[in-house]
Design an enzyme around this catalytic site. Structure first.
Site, short mmCIF file in Angstrom:
data_model
loop_
_atom_site.label_atom_id
_atom_site.label_comp_id
_atom_site.label_asym_id
_atom_site.label_seq_id
_atom_site.Cartn_x
_atom_site.Cartn_y
_atom_site.Cartn_z
CG HIS A 1 -20.64 17.06 40.02
ND1 HIS A 1 -19.54 17.73 39.54
CD2 HIS A 1 -21.69 17.93 39.90
CE1 HIS A 1 -19.90 18.94 39.14
NE2 HIS A 1 -21.20 19.09 39.35
CG ASP B 1 -17.30 15.26 39.01
OD1 ASP B 1 -18.27 14.94 38.30
OD2 ASP B 1 -17.22 16.34 39.61
CB SER C 1 -21.03 22.54 39.90
OG SER C 1 -21.46 21.92 38.71
#
Length: 346
Positions: free
Chosen positions: A241, A212, A147
């Site tokens: 996610h 996601d 991320s």
């Protein structure tokens, strides 16, 4: 406007757990640092590292006795080492790698406040420790960014030409692109991975969940497309996610990737290159066959053309003869008719 947007992007980028999930304590027997919620492990070391920005970051180093690679893991924007500890231990075991994880400035028990520039200084300090403290060589290091962690990961990878590999886990194209579908990079944007990925020279694996809702899967797909040396990506169907490591395919694909990049470059893609060569030869053979057919068809057409030409010449010859005969007959008939006319007149 740019400063406001950049500030917004920064605020949305960092969510350190509050309170932190752990405290730093010293072991009574050895004096070594420990995370308060976990017992001492012989192969785990907890460190505090100074950065060029004047902060101190907490890091953990996990040794594996069979390791030939070291993974430098930059975690997501809402976690700290206490929450990542067990995953790091599991990854080290399953992948047979040494693993270094760390908390960004302002996360866990690291000092300072989180910011883009601080994360760049943080990962540099950790990388320096890996080289100088543990003897890791650049060509044995795999950078792993999850991320927001894809930001410091790609910033460092773009400046290290001999890395073993890079893993991007639910990565972002840039901070601004998570919020708005902008088509170009602005000076006030943060983590402009879309521009840095093209500077990475080593194999790149991208892992992203198709469901996601925080960072759309299109971010991962575009980064993969822009990579110089692409490795087979992992698009986890239904993956969100924050749950990709719970999918069985995740660890299988990651193990396969690590196993591949640990081979010498000339041996990494032997199978795929052989299949590619076989396909090229097959395509070449098919092309030759098609050309041969076209050549035969061309020869046949030429023969037909010659044959037709001969027929045409014969037809013209016959027509010419018939025309001459018709004129001769017409002439004779005309002479006969005149002779009869003269007889009748006489």
């Amino acid at each position: 406007m740019g400063g406001v947007t950049s500030s917004m992007a920064a605020k949305l980028a960092f969510f350190p757990p509050n309170p932190p999930s752990y405290k730093l304590v010293a072991d009574e027997m050895t004096g070594l640092l420990l995370l308060s919620t976990f017992p001492h492990r012989e192969n785990v070391e907890i460190l505090k590292l100074p950065t060029r920005k004047g902060t101190e970051v907490v890091a953990m180093y996990i040794r594996h006795p069979m390791a030939t690679s070291t993974l430098l893991y930059s975690h997501g924007n809402a976690a700290d080492l206490g929450q990542m500890y067990e995953l790091f231990v599991e990854l080290s075991i399953h992948l047979r790698v040494n693993l270094m994880g760390y908390d960004y400035s302002g996360y866990g028990q690291s000092s300072g406040k989180p910011s883009e520039q601080h994360t760049y200084a943080d990962i540099e300090a950790v990388y320096k420790c890996m080289e100088e403290g543990y003897g890791a060589k650049q060509e044995d290091i795999i950078l792993y960014g999850q991320s927001v962690g894809s930001g410091p990961t790609l910033d460092l990878a773009a400046r290290l030409p001999h890395l073993r590999a890079v893993v991007l886990h639910s990565p972002i194209l840039s901070g601004l692109r998570v919020m708005y579908p902008v088509k170009k990079s602005y000076w006030f944007d943060i983590y402009k991975n879309i521009d840095k990925i093209q500077l990475v020279d080593c194999p790149v694996l991208v892992i992203h969940g198709t469901a996601d809702e925080v960072v759309d899967c299109s971010h991962g797909k575009q980064l993969w497309e822009l990579s110089k040396e692409k490795y087979e990506p992992l698009w986890l169907k239904g993956g969100n996610h924050c749950d990709l490591e719970h999918h069985p395919e995740y660890i299988r694909h990651l193990k396969k990737f690590v196993s591949t990049v640990e081979k010498p470059p000339s041996q990494r893609y032997t199978g795929s290159r052989r299949r590619s060569t076989d396909q090229q030869l097959s395509n070449s053979n098919n092309l030759n066959e098609k050309l041969e057919k076209l050549k035969n068809q061309s020869n046949y057409a030429e023969k037909l053309r010659v044959s037709f030409d001969q027929v045409e010449r014969s037809r013209r010859s016959v027509d010419c003869c018939l025309e001459k005969s018709r004129k001769s007959v017409d002439h004779q008939l005309e002479r006969g008719r005149k002779s009869v006319d003269r007889i009748r007149t006489g």
